[in-house]
Design an enzyme around this catalytic site. Sequence first.
Site, PDB file in Angstrom:
ATOM      1  N   GLU A 133       3.467   5.190  -3.496  1.00 22.39           N
ATOM      2  CA  GLU A 133       3.735   6.330  -4.382  1.00 22.39           C
ATOM      3  C   GLU A 133       5.116   6.975  -4.171  1.00 22.39           C
ATOM      4  OE1 GLU A 133      -0.405   5.397  -4.041  1.00 22.39           O
ATOM      5  OE2 GLU A 133       0.965   6.047  -2.474  1.00 22.39           O
ATOM      6  N   ASP A 141       0.834  -1.198   0.000  1.00 23.81           N
ATOM      7  CA  ASP A 141       0.000   0.000   0.000  1.00 23.81           C
ATOM      8  C   ASP A 141       0.874   1.257   0.000  1.00 23.81           C
ATOM      9  OD1 ASP A 141      -2.383   1.443   0.087  1.00 23.81           O
ATOM     10  OD2 ASP A 141      -3.221   0.186   1.673  1.00 23.81           O
ATOM     11  N   ASP A 200      -7.796   4.167  -3.584  1.00 28.38           N
ATOM     12  CA  ASP A 200      -8.954   4.366  -2.719  1.00 28.38           C
ATOM     13  C   ASP A 200     -10.037   5.192  -3.417  1.00 28.38           C
ATOM     14  OD1 ASP A 200      -7.565   2.957  -0.793  1.00 28.38           O
ATOM     15  OD2 ASP A 200      -6.763   4.752   0.157  1.00 28.38           O
TER      16      ASP A 200
END
Length: 953
Positions: free
Chosen positions: A554, A551, A628
């Site tokens: 980035e 997760d 998300d």
Amino acid sequence: MKKVKIYISLFLGLTLASCSTKKHYEKVDEGIIINFDNLNIKKLKLQVLGDQLIHVSATPEAEFPKDSSLIIVPKKRDIPFTVDEVGDSILLSTNKLKVMVSTLNGGIQFKDKKGNIILAEENGGGKTFDPIEVEDTKGYTIRQIFNSPQDEAFYGLGQHQADEFNFKNKSEELFQYNTKVSVPFIVSNKNYGLLWDSYALSRFGDSRPFEQLNTIFKIYNKEGKAGSLTGTYTTTDSGVKTLVRQEASIFFEDKKSIKKLPEGFPLKNASLTYEGAIEAPKTGAYKFSLYYAGYIKVFLNNEEIVPERWRTAWNPNSYKFVMDLEAGKKVPLRIEWQPNGGVSYCGLRAKTPQLEEEKGNQVWWSEMNKSLNYYFVHGNSMDEVIKGYRELTGKAQIMPKWAMGYWQSRERYKTEDEILGALKGFRDRKIPIDNIVLDWNYWEEDAWGSHEFDASRFPDPKGMVDAIHDMNAKMMISVWPKFYRTTKNFKAFDEKGWMYQQAIQDSVRDWVGPGYIGSFYDAYSGGARKLFWKQIYDNLYPIGVDAWWMDASEPNVLDCTDMDYRKSLQGPTALGSSTEFFNTYALMNAEAIYDGQREVAPNKRVFLLTRSGFAGLQRYSTATWSGDIATRWEDMKAQISAGLNFAVSGIPYWTMDIGGFCVEDRYVSAQGVYDKTGKENADYKEWRELNARWHQFGAFAPLYRSHGQFPFREAWNIAPKGHPAYESIVSYTNLRYRLMPYIYTLAGMTNYDDYTIMRPLVMDFANDKNVENISDQFMFGSSIMVNPVYSYQARNRTVYFPAGTNWFDFYTGEYIKGGQDKNVDAPYERIPLYIKEGAIIPVGPEIQYTDEKPADKITLYVYRGQDGSFTLYEDEGVNYNYEAGKSAKIPFNYNDADGTLTIGTREGEFKGMLKSRIFVIVPVSKENPKAFIYDAEGQTITYDGTEQTISLK
């Protein structure tokens, strides 16, 4: 930082042209270097990496930098080419390409063998270099312009959320963020691709950033006074008065700029309106970017330009629109915003009409590079272009077979009992499933990054995983590159200098409990990558975890920061400043997992799911999901175009949170009403239909996975058995498993043939111009056309049937002529599916998980009307023996003229392979339509691996 513009000029370098006896290039390994004495570009290199693969690099320095590419797989290539001087140009020729370089200005043209131009740099070379210095490192802000004909279309660039598909005459800023994955690769309908080798913040289509309204327009408030818009702030909170103030701009887009909102005004229950007018400085098309969280609408010139959209307060989204404006004319503007959260974000920015030299062209811009580098990839089809891309950046791995099945996840299973109970719920109800997922926060609250379980909630982690395996499923676990500073794992990184320090220095606290301080490790360091894997291996690998969920890769150290602070939080890296190495964190992190697992378990297939990605991700057996996203119909629709462009970006495995991750309050409330009364109110009715429709689409994504916040996402928690939502979800899950021989063949093709599973229509029907802008239909493999339904209570939709073939209705066998639009039925329980002529589709047995039993009896649908072929692929499903040739292929070829199906000789073998099996052949034709039924009756053939030809007449 100091910048000095350097432009490539058309008129410099004439001395070179006049010296006809002077050789203007030097031949080097794999290519040539051209030197320019009188141009601001000093060197240009053409490197031949394939008959249709050319690497172009250029620098204004005397020498090229010594750095190597992060995205290109180094390998020795020996491709024959010739070099000649032709007038004022140098001609480099391969067996399939001609590349012309002007000695006057360095401009490049790529041509086919007949001399037709495929791609050309803008007249004069189209290159711009602006010196930039960051953290004592010098580089260049670069721009490259290519000419682009009016009828060109561009696809790719990764995955973005503005629901754009064809990027011709559009612009996209390339950076990584939650729900946004940037891959600097495009594929043109002119059958070439361009891979832009830059890791910095980049832009495609327009080199300029969006600007605040007051820097572009004259703005007027509600009363017509120049200089501001009128902001009206109201709330339902008692005792809080309405506030009216003048706003110089609408820019509340990050943690820094939201401080300009009225101090102390409660946003949770507020309604905000910004209104007035804007006046354009010149006539033309103005591009707007709306940044929003909460509920928002935009009215321009008294038209609702942006109907209501919503995103959760902590995770804003961007949406773009274009408006033609007339110079000097006041245009009314009104923004209606309900923040829907205590902290929320909103912004509206714009761009003036595009620069003339960029208008209509292909434009690339990057903030910081040592030199300019791009790769030209040519082929006779989009598939060939993607094959060339993977030749450069690495082959896609075959994912484990279980990954092709259904995955269940939620945010989050809080205890051992919850995750085991959910899996048991599938098995008890006989709903197929292969993978269940343990999301974040299985550790103790203050121990993020420890990789240790909270014993009060997960007393026996290995026993839990063993129990999952005993129920014939796999488990994927969430592992973040994030570490609280109090953990021993943080300290192990920190003592080596492998933790990003800005968040620690600024005492940045996250959202958990009282808020804890931590940061992310530096994935650009080879030693840090090895340590990251070692910590996972020591703590999690021994309990039997099957797959890894990465997760926030980035990396998202902190939500909703301005761009400069983001760079500070994720750097400096081991390779240099985060300005230069801004977009490639997920790629480096994926390498850590892939290399780590293959070293300790070289024959166990790696599976990694990451929230971000970059060019080359496919070589690390890594998939990406779309982050998300929200639980809205417009968000569901946006995933279709997002997934298609991600697929064209060369990375074949993609998935999404079916149903959306972030949930509107009304759906949570509706669940509560239903729990208390057992009655389906209007919101819960819509929630169920949304999930049903999303599953119908998701069953045909490369990976089929449901995930999200409360309400829970298991089928029986969405709706009870007998409800059309439940029945539809279970039906499409079963269909996914029945199609497993077809689907796993597609997975094999991603490796052997560099294939793309989820395919925009333009890939398979390139000769039909009507498909170039169709973003809400796609091919699942070569045979099945999928047409999602993404509007509430829609019971029909328009489908375009591409020309060049005819089609069969999946559910009835009805024959439909290609080359037409048709309004078709789409009842609640199903979406329109169509099979093209010539398709051969294998249907396997009923199974509850992918390796429950061998497909010893396959129903083989043959859709007549055109010749067709399909090659069934099989291997052991869980290991890398296929890399050593341990696999089998069975070719099927249908000849429509004589009505025969030839099942060819089986090629290859592997441990556990079926030596004999039964095929039940079901022909479908215009004259004899048949519905797609799993266990249909047909001509039965026993196949032992030797060739057979069967007459279907």
